[in-house]
Motif scaffolding. Structure first.
Motif, short mmCIF file in Angstrom:
data_model
loop_
_atom_site.label_atom_id
_atom_site.label_comp_id
_atom_site.label_asym_id
_atom_site.label_seq_id
_atom_site.Cartn_x
_atom_site.Cartn_y
_atom_site.Cartn_z
N THR A 159 -100.27 35.29 -67.21
CA THR A 159 -101.75 35.11 -67.82
C THR A 159 -102.12 36.28 -68.21
O THR A 159 -101.82 37.11 -69.15
N THR A 213 -99.84 38.49 -70.47
CA THR A 213 -99.47 37.94 -72.33
C THR A 213 -100.48 37.71 -72.90
O THR A 213 -100.69 37.17 -74.36
N SER A 214 -101.84 37.74 -72.40
CA SER A 214 -103.63 37.46 -72.74
C SER A 214 -103.47 38.46 -74.01
O SER A 214 -104.16 38.08 -74.78
N LYS A 262 -101.48 36.86 -76.75
CA LYS A 262 -101.73 35.12 -76.80
C LYS A 262 -103.37 35.18 -77.90
O LYS A 262 -102.98 34.59 -78.44
N ASP A 263 -103.75 36.48 -77.37
CA ASP A 263 -104.99 36.67 -77.85
C ASP A 263 -105.24 36.90 -79.50
O ASP A 263 -105.42 35.96 -80.29
N ASP A 266 -103.53 33.27 -81.40
CA ASP A 266 -104.52 32.52 -81.70
C ASP A 266 -105.56 32.70 -82.67
O ASP A 266 -106.15 32.12 -83.50
N GLY A 293 -103.12 24.16 -77.59
CA GLY A 293 -102.53 26.22 -77.13
C GLY A 293 -101.15 25.91 -76.07
O GLY A 293 -100.29 26.04 -76.22
N LYS A 313 -99.62 28.99 -73.16
CA LYS A 313 -99.63 30.60 -72.78
C LYS A 313 -98.81 31.12 -74.14
O LYS A 313 -98.87 32.26 -74.23
N ARG A 314 -98.42 30.25 -74.83
CA ARG A 314 -98.04 30.66 -76.62
C ARG A 314 -96.97 31.42 -76.65
O ARG A 314 -96.70 32.49 -76.93
N VAL A 353 -95.34 34.95 -78.47
CA VAL A 353 -95.64 35.96 -77.53
C VAL A 353 -93.91 36.53 -77.21
O VAL A 353 -94.02 37.73 -77.86
N GLU A 399 -94.11 28.46 -83.31
CA GLU A 399 -94.75 27.86 -82.31
C GLU A 399 -95.25 26.36 -83.37
O GLU A 399 -95.66 25.24 -82.89
#
Ligand code: FPP
Ligand code: MG
Length: 292
Positions: free
Chosen positions: A4, A7-8, A11-12, A15, A42, A44-45, A49, A73
């Motif tokens: 997390t 990748t956050s 990911k953001d 998103d 959603g 972790k996408r 990524v 995706e």
């Protein structure tokens, strides 16, 4: 590093792009609601990524991959909507929420899946990539999804229920139903960064091994984890007689195999691909931590 944390940021980024896309495309129709519901669910996408990381490790920019990452995706989301249908895996929980057909009914879920395929195609054709890049991505996408790719993998997965498969056969299912989409991520990111054929080939190879490890870990977690942690039904592979690595090799050997595939993936990332290669390595290793 934890998956997390790693990748956050990306990911953001993804998103936010997805939400802007849905706001721009949005209609009040029931089918759009089902389409958006599944896309927003959603996770972790990992696929967008990975597409960003592949591009960055060859000197490109993560932002440039967003339209193609969205397309991938969408294909992935489509495949999960159909995988969950009563005629296939018959699942009512996905990413902690009712599956598309459980929430909207089977006919709407089938149509939402259909829509995702074609929206994926237009996400690529509408992107600002050079025409040759778009064509190459679409060609690779058609190959990995088609009758020798995801569809074949899923067909084999469903028709193997109740049968004893060798590990070679299980590997073939994993390659087609899961790893080929990871290959598409790596190809797409590398192609957008205008990597040379040798670079693209080894990054696609990384995608193959990472995808194999990913599906093995997914099947291990089906046995060892819980509905609360995963946000989907567990224990169902055994209940449905699925031909998984755990059935073929047992838990301990399955873990060893997943580690082996991850090592092979990482070995395909020579330093000459640039300093950003470390993110891909860290992502591969963090996936292994999920099965610990
Ligand atoms: C989930 O596996 C399902 C897949 C990885 C692939 C599903 C493929 C199709 C429905 C074929 C059509 C797809 C395309 C893109 C043409 P799983 O059931 O082992 O995992 P789960 O526990 O998350 O359901
Ligand atoms: Mg399934």
């Amino acid at each position: 590093m934890d998956i997390t944390a790693l990748t956050s940021g990306k990911k953001d980024l993804f998103d936010n792009y997805l939400h802007a896309y849905l706001a721009a495309e949005g209609t009040s129709s029931g089918i759009f609601e089902a389409f958006a519901y599944s896309l927003k669910a959603g996770g972790k996408r990992i696929r967008p990524v990975l597409t960003m990381m592949a591009c960055e490790c060859l000197g490109g920019f993560a932002e440039d991959t967003l339209p193609a990452g969205l397309a991938i995706e969408m294909i992935h989301t489509f495949s999960l909507i159909h995988d969950d249908l009563p005629a296939l895996d018959n699942d009512d929980l996905r990413r902690g929420r009712p599956t598309c057909h459980a929430r909207f009914g089977e006919s709407t879920a089938i149509l939402a899946g259909d829509a995702l395929i074609f929206q994926a195609l237009s996400a690529i054709t509408a992107a600002g990539y050079p025409p040759r890049t778009k064509l190459d991505i679409l060609e690779f996408m058609a190959e990995v999804c088609g009758v020798k790719g995801l569809v074949q993998g899923e067909y084999h997965d469903v028709t193997a229920e109740g049968k004893e498969l060798s590990m070679d056969e299980v590997r073939d299912i994993y390659r087609r139903k899961t790893a080929r989409l990871f290959e598409l991520c790596m190809f797409t990111g590398a192609r957008i960064a205008e990597g040379d054929p040798e670079q693209i080939e080894s990054l696609v190879g990384f995608g193959t091994y990472l995808g194999l490890a990913f599906q093995a870990i997914d099947d291990i977690l089906d046995v060892t984890s819980s509905r609360e942690v995963l946000g989907k039904t567990t224990g169902k592979d055994l209940a449905q007689g699925k031909a998984t690595i755990v059935k073929a090799l047992g838990l301990q050997e399955s873990r060893r195999w997943a580690r082996d595939m991850t090592e092979k993936a990482v070995d395909l990332l020579p330093a000459k691909h640039g300093t950003r290669v470390k993110d891909l390595k860290a992502l591969a290793l963090s996936m292994l931590e999920r099965m610990a």
